[in-house]
Design a protein around this motif. Sequence first.
Motif, mmCIF file in Angstrom:
data_model
loop_
_atom_site.group_PDB
_atom_site.id
_atom_site.type_symbol
_atom_site.label_atom_id
_atom_site.label_comp_id
_atom_site.label_asym_id
_atom_site.label_seq_id
_atom_site.Cartn_x
_atom_site.Cartn_y
_atom_site.Cartn_z
ATOM 1 N N UNK A 1 -4.523 -5.537 -4.502
ATOM 2 C CA UNK A 1 -3.075 -5.918 -4.572
ATOM 3 C C UNK A 1 -2.889 -7.239 -4.594
ATOM 4 N N UNK A 2 -1.690 -7.813 -5.030
ATOM 5 C CA UNK A 2 -1.414 -9.335 -5.100
ATOM 6 C C UNK A 2 -1.049 -9.749 -3.856
ATOM 7 N N UNK A 3 -1.377 -11.097 -3.573
ATOM 8 C CA UNK A 3 -1.110 -11.839 -2.524
ATOM 9 C C UNK A 3 0.407 -12.300 -2.535
ATOM 10 N N UNK A 4 1.389 -11.722 -1.561
ATOM 11 C CA UNK A 4 2.567 -12.329 -1.476
ATOM 12 C C UNK A 4 3.582 -11.762 -2.405
ATOM 13 N N UNK A 5 3.261 -10.405 -3.030
ATOM 14 C CA UNK A 5 4.212 -9.732 -3.692
ATOM 15 C C UNK A 5 4.309 -8.345 -2.970
ATOM 16 N N UNK A 6 5.203 -7.818 -2.016
ATOM 17 C CA UNK A 6 5.180 -6.546 -1.555
ATOM 18 C C UNK A 6 5.446 -5.380 -2.568
ATOM 19 N N UNK A 7 4.858 -4.279 -2.048
ATOM 20 C CA UNK A 7 4.925 -2.886 -2.874
ATOM 21 C C UNK A 7 6.457 -2.968 -3.368
ATOM 22 N N UNK A 8 7.181 -3.210 -2.508
ATOM 23 C CA UNK A 8 8.628 -2.986 -2.770
ATOM 24 C C UNK A 8 9.206 -3.531 -3.851
ATOM 25 N N UNK A 9 8.923 -4.681 -4.131
ATOM 26 C CA UNK A 9 9.381 -5.344 -5.579
ATOM 27 C C UNK A 9 9.205 -4.623 -6.649
ATOM 28 N N UNK A 10 7.760 -4.202 -6.720
ATOM 29 C CA UNK A 10 7.215 -3.450 -7.749
ATOM 30 C C UNK A 10 8.286 -2.011 -8.062
ATOM 31 N N UNK A 11 8.200 -1.480 -7.075
ATOM 32 C CA UNK A 11 9.258 -0.370 -6.984
ATOM 33 C C UNK A 11 10.599 -0.267 -7.406
ATOM 34 N N UNK A 53 -1.500 3.347 -6.620
ATOM 35 C CA UNK A 53 -2.682 3.380 -7.086
ATOM 36 C C UNK A 53 -3.484 2.152 -6.293
ATOM 37 N N UNK A 54 -2.788 1.056 -6.931
ATOM 38 C CA UNK A 54 -3.395 -0.339 -6.502
ATOM 39 C C UNK A 54 -3.174 -0.761 -5.122
ATOM 40 N N UNK A 55 -1.948 -0.542 -4.314
ATOM 41 C CA UNK A 55 -1.445 -1.000 -3.147
ATOM 42 C C UNK A 55 -1.895 0.100 -2.137
ATOM 43 N N UNK A 56 -2.001 1.273 -2.356
ATOM 44 C CA UNK A 56 -2.066 2.249 -1.101
ATOM 45 C C UNK A 56 -3.527 3.192 -1.256
ATOM 46 N N UNK A 57 -4.265 3.254 -2.346
ATOM 47 C CA UNK A 57 -5.351 3.883 -2.545
ATOM 48 C C UNK A 57 -6.460 2.983 -3.258
ATOM 49 N N UNK A 58 -6.746 1.733 -3.300
ATOM 50 C CA UNK A 58 -7.308 0.867 -4.199
ATOM 51 C C UNK A 58 -8.765 1.240 -4.291
ATOM 52 N N UNK A 59 -9.518 2.090 -3.684
ATOM 53 C CA UNK A 59 -10.768 2.513 -3.955
ATOM 54 C C UNK A 59 -10.773 3.655 -4.811
ATOM 55 N N UNK A 60 -9.686 4.338 -5.152
ATOM 56 C CA UNK A 60 -9.804 5.619 -6.216
ATOM 57 C C UNK A 60 -8.970 5.384 -7.371
ATOM 58 N N UNK B 109 16.259 5.005 -0.218
ATOM 59 C CA UNK B 109 15.207 5.877 0.331
ATOM 60 C C UNK B 109 13.920 5.011 0.316
ATOM 61 N N UNK B 110 13.766 4.146 -0.758
ATOM 62 C CA UNK B 110 12.538 3.444 -0.706
ATOM 63 C C UNK B 110 12.510 2.360 0.302
ATOM 64 N N UNK B 111 13.940 1.578 0.379
ATOM 65 C CA UNK B 111 13.478 0.668 1.599
ATOM 66 C C UNK B 111 13.643 1.107 2.850
ATOM 67 N N UNK B 112 13.995 2.186 3.073
ATOM 68 C CA UNK B 112 13.974 2.714 4.677
ATOM 69 C C UNK B 112 12.391 3.463 4.704
ATOM 70 N N UNK B 113 11.547 3.454 3.802
ATOM 71 C CA UNK B 113 10.266 4.212 3.998
ATOM 72 C C UNK B 113 9.166 3.119 4.151
ATOM 73 N N UNK B 114 8.357 3.363 5.170
ATOM 74 C CA UNK B 114 7.248 2.158 5.307
ATOM 75 C C UNK B 114 6.018 2.809 4.915
ATOM 76 N N UNK B 115 5.314 2.031 3.797
ATOM 77 C CA UNK B 115 4.140 2.471 3.193
ATOM 78 C C UNK B 115 3.034 2.090 4.096
ATOM 79 N N UNK B 116 1.988 2.988 4.399
ATOM 80 C CA UNK B 116 0.777 2.557 5.119
ATOM 81 C C UNK B 116 -0.005 1.412 4.191
ATOM 82 N N UNK B 117 -0.300 0.578 4.546
ATOM 83 C CA UNK B 117 -1.066 -0.499 3.730
ATOM 84 C C UNK B 117 -2.792 0.102 3.684
ATOM 85 N N UNK B 118 -3.144 -0.249 2.691
ATOM 86 C CA UNK B 118 -4.691 0.450 2.524
ATOM 87 C C UNK B 118 -5.709 -0.563 3.350
ATOM 88 N N UNK B 119 -6.534 0.527 3.810
ATOM 89 C CA UNK B 119 -7.543 -0.150 4.962
ATOM 90 C C UNK B 119 -8.523 -0.925 4.191
#
Lengths: 105, 174
Positions: A1-11, A53-60, B109-119
Amino acid sequence: MIQGIPIYHFLVVSTLMFFIGICGFIIRHNLITMLMSVELILNSVNINFVVFNRYLFPDQLQGHFFTLFIVGIAAAEVSVAIALIINIYRRFNHIEVEKVSQLRF
Amino acid sequence: MSLNVVMFYLLSATILLFALLTVTSRRILRAAVYLLFVLIGTAGLYFLLDYQFLAAVQLAIYAGGIVILIIFSILLTSHISHRFKRPTLPQVLMGGSVALAGSALVLYVLMNHSFLPAEVKGEVTSMTEIGTQLMSTGKNGFVLPFELISILLLAAMVVAIIIAKKENQNIGKS
């Protein structure tokens, strides 16, 4: 993931691009410009897959491969669509959707 | 503010601006060139996300192949100097309202959804890993869709040739 950019901005970017494509699909009358709008829609979906893929499951790599296959399918779709458009142009001499009202004559 | 962040906002602004121009431009060849810029900007986003192979595929197939095909078909089917009529008001209203309502709903919908960050921490994907997974038949293997898409591309190519082929007897007589 990129430091400083939340996933929401991409979406947000991909959502806006998707609905720009939908809007273009509705207001355009030319077959080729409608095809371009479809390309925009496919492209925004690709961005979504890659970002998840990059933000939530970076190992797959599932999102990565889905994007690869969507690009391949888009290439097949465009080649068939353009063959159809050229055939329609041969029969009707234009490619405006509203004036092409018969499939066969 | 790091360079990555600046680059991201720059690329997103370019993508959205040229996407809007693609659907509103009244000259068809310009619309195709704007679409090319959108696709190149998307490849830039993939580079930012460290998927180099995907960005290369995007540049080669989309920006290199599909846009060239579209430009060829534009040159075959329409006049360069031709300008589209402005879309009528009801159409603009309908398209705009559908787009606005849809994007408002999706963004809400997107803004109200919280995504689980990757471990786990992601690292740059190596080309070896991509090739091995694409060709493996085991867990996480993608060999079946890979083979399917090769058949699909072959079928699409044959169909495109058959459809676009001139029917020489009929065309010659009429």
